[in-house]
Design an enzyme around this catalytic site. Structure first.
Site, PDB file in Angstrom:
ATOM      1  N   SER A   1       0.680  -1.373  -0.126  1.00  0.00           N
ATOM      2  CA  SER A   1       0.003  -0.057  -0.169  1.00  0.00           C
ATOM      3  C   SER A   1       0.766   1.405  -0.203  1.00  0.00           C
ATOM      4  CB  SER A   1      -0.836  -0.174   1.380  1.00  0.00           C
ATOM      5  OG  SER A   1      -2.048  -0.840   1.247  1.00  0.00           O
ATOM      6  N   GLY A   3       1.420   2.714  -2.685  1.00  0.00           N
ATOM      7  CA  GLY A   3       1.227   3.771  -3.890  1.00  0.00           C
ATOM      8  C   GLY A   3       1.929   3.180  -5.465  1.00  0.00           C
ATOM      9  N   CYS A  57     -26.077   1.082 -11.813  1.00  0.00           N
ATOM     10  CA  CYS A  57     -26.685  -0.087 -11.899  1.00  0.00           C
ATOM     11  C   CYS A  57     -27.764  -0.654 -11.241  1.00  0.00           C
ATOM     12  CB  CYS A  57     -25.160  -1.032 -11.749  1.00  0.00           C
ATOM     13  SG  CYS A  57     -24.774  -3.271 -12.174  1.00  0.00           S
ATOM     14  N   LEU A  58     -27.115  -1.812  -9.708  1.00  0.00           N
ATOM     15  CA  LEU A  58     -28.222  -1.783  -8.455  1.00  0.00           C
ATOM     16  C   LEU A  58     -29.083  -0.722  -8.333  1.00  0.00           C
ATOM     17  CD1 LEU A  58     -29.128  -3.995  -7.006  1.00  0.00           C
ATOM     18  CD2 LEU A  58     -27.776  -3.722  -5.530  1.00  0.00           C
ATOM     19  N   MET A  94     -29.723   1.744 -10.666  1.00  0.00           N
ATOM     20  CA  MET A  94     -31.101   1.862 -11.594  1.00  0.00           C
ATOM     21  C   MET A  94     -32.231   0.917 -11.308  1.00  0.00           C
ATOM     22  SD  MET A  94     -31.350   1.321 -15.360  1.00  0.00           S
ATOM     23  CE  MET A  94     -32.355   0.415 -16.196  1.00  0.00           C
ATOM     24  N   GLU A 124     -32.806 -11.951  -8.222  1.00  0.00           N
ATOM     25  CA  GLU A 124     -31.754 -11.835  -8.037  1.00  0.00           C
ATOM     26  C   GLU A 124     -31.453 -12.170  -6.042  1.00  0.00           C
ATOM     27  OE1 GLU A 124     -27.338  -9.553  -6.841  1.00  0.00           O
ATOM     28  OE2 GLU A 124     -28.866  -8.461  -7.809  1.00  0.00           O
ATOM     29  N   HIS A 175     -21.867   1.400 -15.661  1.00  0.00           N
ATOM     30  CA  HIS A 175     -20.838   2.382 -15.170  1.00  0.00           C
ATOM     31  C   HIS A 175     -20.037   3.690 -15.464  1.00  0.00           C
ATOM     32  CE1 HIS A 175     -20.777  -0.853 -11.446  1.00  0.00           C
ATOM     33  NE2 HIS A 175     -21.245  -1.805 -12.471  1.00  0.00           N
ATOM     34  N   GLU A 177     -19.057   5.307 -14.166  1.00  0.00           N
ATOM     35  CA  GLU A 177     -17.224   5.886 -13.527  1.00  0.00           C
ATOM     36  C   GLU A 177     -15.922   5.517 -13.916  1.00  0.00           C
ATOM     37  OE1 GLU A 177     -19.515   2.680 -11.192  1.00  0.00           O
ATOM     38  OE2 GLU A 177     -19.730   3.485 -12.165  1.00  0.00           O
TER      39      GLU A 177
END
Length: 544
Positions: A14, A16, A382-383, A385, A406, A516, A518
């Site tokens: 971690s 970077g 996704c979920l 929506m 689901e 997605h 993003e």
């Protein structure tokens, strides 16, 4: 032939490496070089697709449908170069390929071993699909000394011999801790880490030293002496206020210069860093703040929503505002329904992200209802929506038992399992009891937007392509009844069978998307949906 930069990490995890690799690639790109970054992951999963977000953070999906490590998101956001299947490999995938060859008899009776078969497979991966590139940056996951990473270390050692020392550079990222009781930065962990590297036959060319405080010249010289590198190739790496300040910080410390000199390439000309200067200007000189409530189920680990977090920041960059994210556990809304309004009222906009499973679903639905009734900007991904469609079915379309298969059998499957869909390769089919790994609707798919819709005005287009990662889909058979309840289906797959976007025309900003967005947002090119969403939040902030 492309030159190779191998990036390793030592002392602790971690530190970077992914951000350092992305920043170095961006700096080389700013000098006019063509770059690509690859990630070698030592774990035995074939890919991270079936791993819990709490185990490994988000799963980043490429256009061609690869489920990859979240570092590929950093690579794309910093360079704008789209990731591909060939940019992420795991030990699991390497061994899966080798065992399949052995079963077919491809090795002609030979004993299959780590050397040469595993190392050859790793080298083959590293060298594939590199035409037209100046630099290939290869990040090795994990920490030097991990038993899992040994085949990768041996492979890159061999690869330097294969391509020539003049065509390769080893960059090693270590920790220089500050011991408060002694009042000193300690270089010994870095020395030991480099010793471990050299024991594997790898001598680092450049050392990047993560530290909390400035690295004095004396300590820098000490590291150079004991680690057998030039003093100017010891690069301090202090914490930055924003990850988007890291490329400028590394350039100021001479990282790109040190790497180019290790290749014998000219480094006198300064890179064009105007895009990064503009980003820092937008981060520093803000014109306001907004608070976004993110109602999810993995909020205990922000890396589970890494791309989402960054896309919201990008939306803030587009509007010159600081985005404060309020992470809200959807499951707590189920335990204390009366807290929904109290937790969401301070928010200028609400976002429900993707996820899997029933846990927290009713809390997400309650959040959708709050946003719809209070006219607060809402963004469902996704979920998110799917929850918007179930909330609309229950509360505006009169389908009280609306749910998703689901979560189990339901008399009103407003959301159901996708059993087949079209791709460029032809019809794809799935069964409910099939494998979980790599079986979702993955990668980039086209969608057609209604010309007079809100989303068409946001995109400035009626044909778009976005990345998907889901197994369930809003049931198109409920389209008419949901639209009668005020939820418009404004984006559909080109064949009209799969809902891609819903919106509420009677709401200031209410959009749900099956994909997605993003995953395609970048600091220098914010995704239009996030830019518009934050703009709506700014308007909402002026009303309260």
């Amino acid at each position: 032939m492309a030159r190779y930069i191998f990036i390793t990490g030592g002392v602790v995890s971690s530190l970077g490496k992914g951000l350092m690799a992305a920043s170095l690639a961006a700096l080389l790109q700013a000098r006019g070089y063509r770059v690509r970054i690859r990630k070698f992951d030592p774990y035995l999963n074939v890919d991270p697709g079936t791993m819990s977000p709490y185990q490994h953070g988000e799963v980043y999906v490429t256009d061609d449908g690869a489920e990859t490590d979240l570092d590929l998101g950093h690579y794309e956001r910093f360079t704008g170069v789209p990731g591909r299947q060939s940019d992420n490999v795991t030990s699991g995938r390497i061994y899966q390929t080798i065992i399949a060859k052995e079963r077919r008899g491809d090795y002609l009776g030979a004993t299959v071993q780590v050397i040469p078969h595993v190392t050859d497979a790793i080298k083959e991966f590293a060298r594939a699909d590199t035409d037209g590139l100046d630099f290939v940056l290869c990040e090795i996951g994990g920490t030097v000394g991990d038993i899992e990473s040994l085949p990768f270390m041996e492979a890159i050692r061999q690869l330097r011999n294969d391509i020539g020392r003049q065509n390769s550079c080893f960059v090693h990222l270590t920790l220089v801790p500050y011991i408060a009781a002694a009042g000193e930065l300690k270089t010994k962990p870095t020395q030991h880490s480099v010793r471990d590297m050299t024991a594997l036959g790898i001598q680092p060319d450049v050392l990047v030293c993560r530290c909390e405080r400035p690295l004095p010249p004396g300590e820098r010289a000490k590291i150079a002496l004991f680690c057998n590198v030039a003093p100017e190739a010891v690069i301090p790496a202090l914490d930055a206020r924003s990850i988007y300040g890291v490329p400028l910080q590394y350039h100021a410390e001479g990282l790109d210069t040190a790497v180019l000199r290790s290749f014998g390439l000219p480094a006198e000309q300064s890179p064009d860093l105007r895009r990064w200067d503009d980003i820092i200007d937008r981060l520093t000189n803000i014109e306001g703040e907004v608070t976004i409530g993110v109602v999810g189920k993995y909020v205990g680990l922000q890396d589970a929503y890494k791309s989402l977090h960054e896309a919201l920041v990008h939306g803030g960059l587009a509007n010159r505002v600081k985005v404060n994210i309020r992470w809200l556990d959807a499951e707590l809304f189920e335990q204390a329904p009366d807290d929904v309004a109290a937790q969401l009222e301070p928010c200028h906009a609400i976002l429900v992200p993707g996820g899997f499973g029933e846990r927290g679903s009713e809390g997400k639905i309650a959040s959708v209802r709050f946003a719809r009734e209070r006219k607060v900007p809402y963004f469902g991904i996704c979920l998110g929506m799917q929850m918007a469609c179930i909330e609309g079915a229950r509360n505006t379309a009169g389908i009280a038992e609306a749910s998703t298969t689901e979560f189990g059998p339901t008399p009103e499957p407003v959301v159901g399992l996708i059993t087949e869909w079209m791709t460029a390769e032809g019809l794809q089919k799935r069964e409910a009891g099939g494998d979980l790994g790599g079986t979702m609707r993955l990668g980039a798919y086209d969608a057609t937007l209604a010309g007079n819709s809100h989303v068409a005005s946001i995109y400035g287009a009626t044909a778009i392509s976005e990345r998907h990662r889901h197994r369930y889909e809003v049931n198109v058979h409920y389209k008419d009844v949901l639209e009668a309840g005020g939820l418009r289906f404004s984006g559909m797959s080109p064949d009209g069978q799969l809902p891609e976007i819903v919106e509420r025309p009677d709401h200031p900003w209410f959009v749900g998307v099956q994909f997605h967005p993003e995953l395609k947002s970048k600091p220098f090119e914010p995704h239009p949906l996030f830019a518009s969403f934050i703009e709506a939040a700014v308007k909402q902030s002026r009303l309260v």
